[in-house]
Design a protein around this motif. Structure first.
Motif, short mmCIF file in Angstrom:
data_model
loop_
_atom_site.label_atom_id
_atom_site.label_comp_id
_atom_site.label_asym_id
_atom_site.label_seq_id
_atom_site.Cartn_x
_atom_site.Cartn_y
_atom_site.Cartn_z
N THR A 5 39.81 35.04 33.38
CA THR A 5 39.61 33.68 33.87
C THR A 5 38.13 33.35 34.06
O THR A 5 37.80 32.33 34.64
N VAL A 6 37.26 34.21 33.56
CA VAL A 6 35.82 33.97 33.58
C VAL A 6 35.27 34.30 32.20
O VAL A 6 35.46 35.41 31.70
N THR A 7 34.62 33.33 31.58
CA THR A 7 34.00 33.55 30.28
C THR A 7 32.55 33.97 30.47
O THR A 7 31.83 33.37 31.27
N VAL A 8 32.13 35.00 29.76
CA VAL A 8 30.79 35.57 29.91
C VAL A 8 30.00 35.33 28.63
O VAL A 8 30.47 35.64 27.54
N ALA A 9 28.78 34.79 28.80
CA ALA A 9 27.90 34.56 27.64
C ALA A 9 26.48 34.93 28.03
O ALA A 9 26.02 34.61 29.13
N ASP A 10 25.78 35.61 27.11
CA ASP A 10 24.40 36.03 27.35
C ASP A 10 23.45 35.32 26.39
O ASP A 10 23.77 35.11 25.22
N ASP A 11 22.26 34.99 26.90
CA ASP A 11 21.24 34.37 26.07
C ASP A 11 19.87 34.68 26.65
O ASP A 11 19.46 34.08 27.64
N ALA A 12 19.19 35.63 26.06
CA ALA A 12 17.80 35.95 26.42
C ALA A 12 17.62 36.17 27.92
O ALA A 12 16.74 35.58 28.55
N GLY A 13 18.42 37.05 28.49
CA GLY A 13 18.27 37.39 29.90
C GLY A 13 19.06 36.52 30.84
O GLY A 13 19.12 36.80 32.04
N VAL A 14 19.66 35.45 30.35
CA VAL A 14 20.47 34.54 31.18
C VAL A 14 21.94 34.82 30.91
O VAL A 14 22.38 34.76 29.75
N ARG A 15 22.69 35.15 31.94
CA ARG A 15 24.13 35.35 31.80
C ARG A 15 24.86 34.18 32.43
O ARG A 15 24.70 33.89 33.62
N THR A 16 25.65 33.48 31.64
CA THR A 16 26.44 32.35 32.12
C THR A 16 27.88 32.80 32.34
O THR A 16 28.52 33.34 31.42
N LEU A 17 28.36 32.59 33.56
CA LEU A 17 29.74 32.91 33.92
C LEU A 17 30.47 31.59 34.11
O LEU A 17 30.14 30.82 35.01
N THR A 18 31.44 31.32 33.25
CA THR A 18 32.16 30.05 33.29
C THR A 18 33.56 30.26 33.83
O THR A 18 34.36 31.01 33.24
N LEU A 19 33.85 29.63 34.97
CA LEU A 19 35.20 29.67 35.52
C LEU A 19 36.14 29.02 34.50
O LEU A 19 35.89 27.90 34.04
N ASP A 20 37.22 29.71 34.16
CA ASP A 20 38.02 29.28 33.01
C ASP A 20 39.51 29.17 33.36
O ASP A 20 40.36 29.85 32.78
N ARG A 21 39.80 28.30 34.33
CA ARG A 21 41.18 27.87 34.61
C ARG A 21 41.22 26.34 34.54
O ARG A 21 41.52 25.66 35.51
N PRO A 22 40.89 25.77 33.41
CA PRO A 22 40.70 24.32 33.34
C PRO A 22 41.94 23.52 33.70
O PRO A 22 41.83 22.42 34.25
N ALA A 23 43.13 24.03 33.41
CA ALA A 23 44.34 23.28 33.73
C ALA A 23 44.52 23.12 35.23
O ALA A 23 45.17 22.18 35.69
#
Length: 260
Positions: A5-23
């Protein structure tokens, strides 16, 4: 197991954690709590991560507690729910070894608003709003909101927000000092990327020490604040980032910081 339920993405030292229960407007259930804590712990343990961004999938940042969850039903021990989940989340956020940003769009309500406000810097889209929704269901603000609100906006506004439970537009949240910045919806992603990249290039250990010093000063007198600053500066003065910052200044070049 990887978080679901959390999407993880990395970009040049920045980690984005996206809460992923959109419904469910990214409202908290047991799974989201566990996944977010796991993702934050992993970011804290990963030396390549120098800034964390929290965001929400779909139409909202986070609508707070999922009231359809059995543990949150009337008659249950909500104090145990706070201690088991939300207190742990607050402590993890406020002890992260890197700066944490919140990128807010749509609604941030209840514990969702508090989640954002526990981050070091909050940037919100102009159409976003913050709602202290607790009084609407007969509860008090939690997830450290009773500390955050008066510290940020003073007693009068904190009480107004908490007692009335009115929607607070992002532009007004910026005006009263509750968040760092409100930007046009179309500019949110680019603004967050640029600011996160900037933080990732800065001396993480010094930024985190600054967070701790400011938080400590909010609950201290001037003498205690001076002592805390002295201790922090003593430790940072022996760190590699300070040596690099001074050398870069002398060499008239951009510094390359590495401490965490």
């Amino acid at each position: 197991m990887p978080p679901t339920t959390v999407t993880v993405a990395d970009d040049a030292g920045v980690r984005t954690l996206t809460l992923d229960r959109p419904a469910a407007l990214n409202s908290f259930d047991a799974g989201l709590h566990a996944d977010l804590l796991q993702a934050l712990d992993a970011a804290a343990d990963d030396a390549s991560v120098r800034c964390v961004v929290l965001a929400g999938a779909g139409r909202a940042f986070c609508a707070g507690q999922d009231l359809s969850e059995p543990d949150a039903a009337p008659g249950q021990d909500l104090g145990a729910l706070i201690e088991r989940r939300y207190a742990s989340l607050v402590r993890r956020l406020r002890s992260m070894p890197v700066p944490v940003m919140a990128a807010v769009h749509g609604v941030a309500a209840g514990a969702g608003a508090s989640l954002a406000l526990n981050c070091d810097i909050v940037v919100a889209a102009r159409s976003a709003s913050f709602i202290q929704a607790f009084s609407r269901i007969g509860l008090v603000p939690d997830t450290a909101a009773t500390w955050l609100l008066p510290q940020s906006v003073g007693r009068a506004r904190a009480l107004g927000l908490a007692l009335l439970g009115d929607r607070l537009p992002a532009a007004e949240a910026e005006r009263i000092g509750l968040i760092w910045q409100c930007v046009d919806d179309t500019e949110l992603a680019a603004t967050v990327r640029a600011l996160a990249a900037r933080l990732a290039a800065m001396p993480s250990r010094a930024l985190v020490a600054t967070r701790r010093a400011i938080d400590a000063a909010l609950a201290a007198d001037t003498e205690a604040a001076l002592r805390h600053e002295t201790d922090a500066q003593r430790a940072l003065g022996h760190a590699a980032d300070f040596r690099e910052g001074v050398a870069a200044f002398a060499d008239k070049r951009p510094p390359v910081f590495g401490d965490r």
